[in-house]
Design a protein around this motif. Structure first.
Motif, PDB file in Angstrom:
ATOM      1  N   ALA A   1      -5.920  -0.769  -4.756  1.00  0.00           N
ATOM      2  CA  ALA A   1      -7.142   0.169  -4.189  1.00  0.00           C
ATOM      3  C   ALA A   1      -8.432  -0.199  -4.863  1.00  0.00           C
ATOM      4  O   ALA A   1      -8.439  -0.407  -6.042  1.00  0.00           O
ATOM      5  CB  ALA A   1      -6.744   1.409  -4.147  1.00  0.00           C
TER       6      ALA A   1
ATOM      7  N   ALA B   1      -1.850   1.058  -8.352  1.00  0.00           N
ATOM      8  CA  ALA B   1      -1.952   0.926  -7.049  1.00  0.00           C
ATOM      9  C   ALA B   1      -3.009  -0.224  -6.503  1.00  0.00           C
ATOM     10  O   ALA B   1      -3.541  -0.647  -7.467  1.00  0.00           O
ATOM     11  CB  ALA B   1      -2.449   2.040  -6.309  1.00  0.00           C
TER      12      ALA B   1
ATOM     13  N   TYR C   1       7.683   1.852  -6.981  1.00  0.00           N
ATOM     14  CA  TYR C   1       6.682   2.825  -7.460  1.00  0.00           C
ATOM     15  C   TYR C   1       6.905   3.228  -8.770  1.00  0.00           C
ATOM     16  O   TYR C   1       5.733   3.569  -9.479  1.00  0.00           O
ATOM     17  CB  TYR C   1       6.783   3.831  -6.351  1.00  0.00           C
TER      18      TYR C   1
ATOM     19  N   GLN D   1       0.819  -1.093   0.016  1.00  0.00           N
ATOM     20  CA  GLN D   1      -0.018  -0.001  -0.004  1.00  0.00           C
ATOM     21  C   GLN D   1       0.805   1.261  -0.071  1.00  0.00           C
ATOM     22  O   GLN D   1       1.814   1.307   1.016  1.00  0.00           O
ATOM     23  CB  GLN D   1      -0.848  -0.055   1.352  1.00  0.00           C
ATOM     24  N   TRP D   2       0.729   2.134  -0.962  1.00  0.00           N
ATOM     25  CA  TRP D   2       1.617   3.214  -1.102  1.00  0.00           C
ATOM     26  C   TRP D   2       1.312   4.504   0.243  1.00  0.00           C
ATOM     27  O   TRP D   2       2.340   4.956   0.581  1.00  0.00           O
ATOM     28  CB  TRP D   2       1.344   4.035  -2.475  1.00  0.00           C
ATOM     29  N   SER D   3       0.341   4.032   0.762  1.00  0.00           N
ATOM     30  CA  SER D   3       0.158   4.795   2.175  1.00  0.00           C
ATOM     31  C   SER D   3       0.811   4.397   3.243  1.00  0.00           C
ATOM     32  O   SER D   3       0.886   4.929   4.204  1.00  0.00           O
ATOM     33  CB  SER D   3      -1.424   4.645   2.429  1.00  0.00           C
ATOM     34  N   GLY D   4       1.479   3.084   3.136  1.00  0.00           N
ATOM     35  CA  GLY D   4       2.020   2.387   4.271  1.00  0.00           C
ATOM     36  C   GLY D   4       1.043   1.652   5.414  1.00  0.00           C
ATOM     37  O   GLY D   4       1.588   1.004   6.131  1.00  0.00           O
ATOM     38  N   ALA D   5      -0.005   1.547   4.883  1.00  0.00           N
ATOM     39  CA  ALA D   5      -1.055   0.842   5.754  1.00  0.00           C
ATOM     40  C   ALA D   5      -1.044  -0.638   5.564  1.00  0.00           C
ATOM     41  O   ALA D   5      -0.566  -1.152   4.736  1.00  0.00           O
ATOM     42  CB  ALA D   5      -2.605   1.410   5.389  1.00  0.00           C
TER      43      ALA D   5
END
Length: 592
Positions: A550, A548, A530, A70-74
């Motif tokens: 998502a 991504a 990325y 997850q690019w958000s780091g979640a």
């Protein structure tokens, strides 16, 4: 006193024998069930946040027990897919609501799950056809190259022409081979061997003779017939546009042969986790082959095509490009590819100051005025433009042209995603121009593999001071610029794993040199991934569709056997793909 004292009646006690009613065998069990139900209801009420709500539309496929990037780091372990798109991402414990008897469950067993890799610069038809030719990509020495040529000619005696690709300049003393070397192993039929970068071809004497190339043949515009310094005879090396002098000698594959080659290329892409390609520079004939396969439903890769543009294009040429876009935009025709220079190894990349070992700036494809005319016209017609620019002079000229186009066309409506392709060296003052101009640096990390070709030829040609700015990935990111990664297949193999490793280590795959080549430009693995996924999607204007993991994104996914983030950087090129998904369907599974 005042009234009688009333005594209670004393009756003798009766010995009553109480007989219990018949026992209900379900009474205790039902009580237990009720208690369990109440307890379970209490647990649900107090843990509602960790449960998926009942879902009337379960997933077609569910990946679980993974490490979902997850690019958000979640944190995420599971991915639900329906109708070819991601519909949910979360933790395993929350996934039950997405499952029914029709759901395919894929266990990732702790492996990393990433978006499908997107090769931002590839020549897919050429690479696919090359799978049937001599592969010289990993041949570090002249003797190895010649052994492979000789063995191939003996294995396929029926072939009238021997074709191969991938030799390195650094394999030869002085950086270039000669026809005499090839004549020693194949003297009775043409041999045509493209250099790994596609900007030089090496041929034998038979090929020169059949093409009519002699000491009296003039160099074509923006091309060079390399000649013996004493005799003036052609040495067998043709640079840049001079390569076209032997085009007529190449075997012409049939449509069926091209389609079969593409199927082999697709299978290779899936094995290494590639689900999207950006074809950089196609003509109408090549586009027709892709279009045929796509319409037949036999091309399970996402596509983005850049049509080939040329210096000197006129109104008729621009109209032809526009007609092709109108007809084929549905398959991803949105860009035009131009060249501004060549390559550093052959002294044809355009520099700002002369090469370290030759008094030349290189060989620009045109002057600044012509490049500005071309790009301004293409920008006005709302094309996105990819420009091959390797030397820092070519990079600056192209950035100037992009800036001129933006100023000339302030009312453009389509999204601008102009790109510099390759960017092997760039002046520091131009790095900071990328972000405000919105220009993407489309780069190929395996081109930077610091082997003998880099040190003996590339660095020797460009000089040590400019070499310190080689493939400046980290500096571009630090300035706010954007990267898109690819391979340039067949310049290097389609496999993205070596490129990921080289982006992180700045060393060869066997860990050389001990001091990484320009250590300051090393990337983190997440940055390299990325660039190979979201960055590549952004470069083609498709970041809302892919790049991504998502909800709403295309279900093009890669399940790796292990979590790449836990591997030593020196082992990334060996990382195994466990499964590749395209459009929510498993198109590759290891061992099957």
């Amino acid at each position: 006193m005042g009234g009688p004292c009333i005594q209670p009646s004393l009756r003798p006690a009766m010995n009553l024998r109480l007989t219990p009613p018949p026992r209900n065998p379900f009474r205790d069990a039902s009580t237990l069930v009720c208690l369990l139900f109440l307890l379970f209801s209490w647990v649900l009420a107090n843990d509602a946040s960790s449960q998926s709500p009942p879902n009337p539309h379960p997933a077609d496929l569910l990946i679980r027990s993974g490490r979902v990037l997850q690019w958000s780091g979640a944190d995420a372990e599971a991915v639900a897919v329906r109708g070819g798109k991601v519909v949910w991402v979360g933790l395993d414990r929350d996934s039950a609501g997405w499952i029914d008897q029709t759901t395919t469950i894929v266990e990732a067993h702790g492996g990393l799950v990433t978006p499908g890799l997107n090769d931002a610069h590839v020549h897919f038809l050429s690479g696919s056809l090359g799978l049937q030719q001599i592969d010289l990509n990993d041949a570090q020495h002249a003797s190895t190259i010649l052994e492979r040529v000789e063995a191939f000619a003996k294995r396929y005696p029926e072939r009238p022409v021997i074709v191969g690709r991938g030799w390195l300049y650094g394999a030869f003393a002085g950086g270039l081979p000669t026809r005499d070397m090839l004549d020693a192993v194949v003297a009775d039929k043409p041999v045509l061997l493209r250099c790994y970068d596609g900007h030089t071809i090496w041929v034998n004497t038979v090929a020169l003779r059949q093409a009519g190339i002699t000491r009296d043949s003039p160099d074509p515009p923006r091309g060079l017939i390399v000649r013996d310094s004493t005799t003036g005879e052609p040495t067998g090396v043709l640079k840049e546009s001079a390569q076209r002098l032997v085009d007529s000698l190449f075997p012409v594959p049939s449509l069926d042969e091209k389609k079969e080659a593409l199927l082999q290329g697709i299978a290779l892409a899936h094995r290494v986790g590639v689900t999207s390609i950006q074809e950089c520079g196609v003509d109408d004939a090549e586009l027709m082959v892709f279009d045929t396969m796509i319409q037949e439903g036999r091309f399970p890769l996402r596509t983005h095509f850049a049509l080939s543009g040329q210096v000197g294009m006129n109104d008729t040429d621009f109209d032809r490009l526009m007609a092709t876009r109108r007809a084929k935009e549905s398959i991803g025709v949105r860009s035009v590819k131009l060249f501004i220079d060549g390559v550093i190894e052959s002294h044809t990349a355009y520099l700002l100051s002369p090469y370290a070992n030759q008094s030349t700036l290189g060989l620009p494809a045109c002057d600044a005025t012509e490049l500005q005319r071309l790009i301004a016209r293409l920008d006005r017609e709302e094309w996105n433009v990819m420009v091959h620019a390797i030397g820092e002079g070519g990079v600056r000229m192209t950035l100037d042209a992009f800036e001129h186009a933006m100023q000339s066309n302030p009312d453009r409506k389509r999204l601008r995603r102009h790109r510099l392709e390759h960017v092997e060296t760039i002046d520091p003052s131009d790095i900071t121009r990328l972000k405000p101009l919105g220009v993407i640096a489309s780069m190929q990390p395996r081109h930077a593999e610091p082997n003998s070709n880099i040190f003996d030829v590339w660095v020797a040609n460009i000089g040590p001071s400019r070499a310190e700015r080689a493939w400046a990935w980290k500096s571009i990111l630090a300035s706010g610029g954007r990267l898109a990664f690819g391979t340039d297949w067949p310049v290097v193999p389609l496999d993205p794993r070596p490129g990921l490793q080289i982006a992180v280590t700045r060393q060869t795959l066997d860990g050389k040199p001990d001091e990484p080549f320009v250590r300051s430009q090393q990337l983190k693995l997440e940055e390299a991934l990325y660039a190979y996924t979201y960055g590549a999607a952004f470069a083609e204007g498709q970041e809302t569709e892919k790049g991504a993991i998502a909800p709403g994104q295309m279900a093009d996914l890669v399940i790796w056997k292990k979590d790449l983030r836990t591997l030593p950087a020196s082992e990334l090129y060996r990382a195994e793909v466990e499964a590749t998904l395209f459009n929510g369907q498993v198109v590759y599974r290891a061992g099957q």
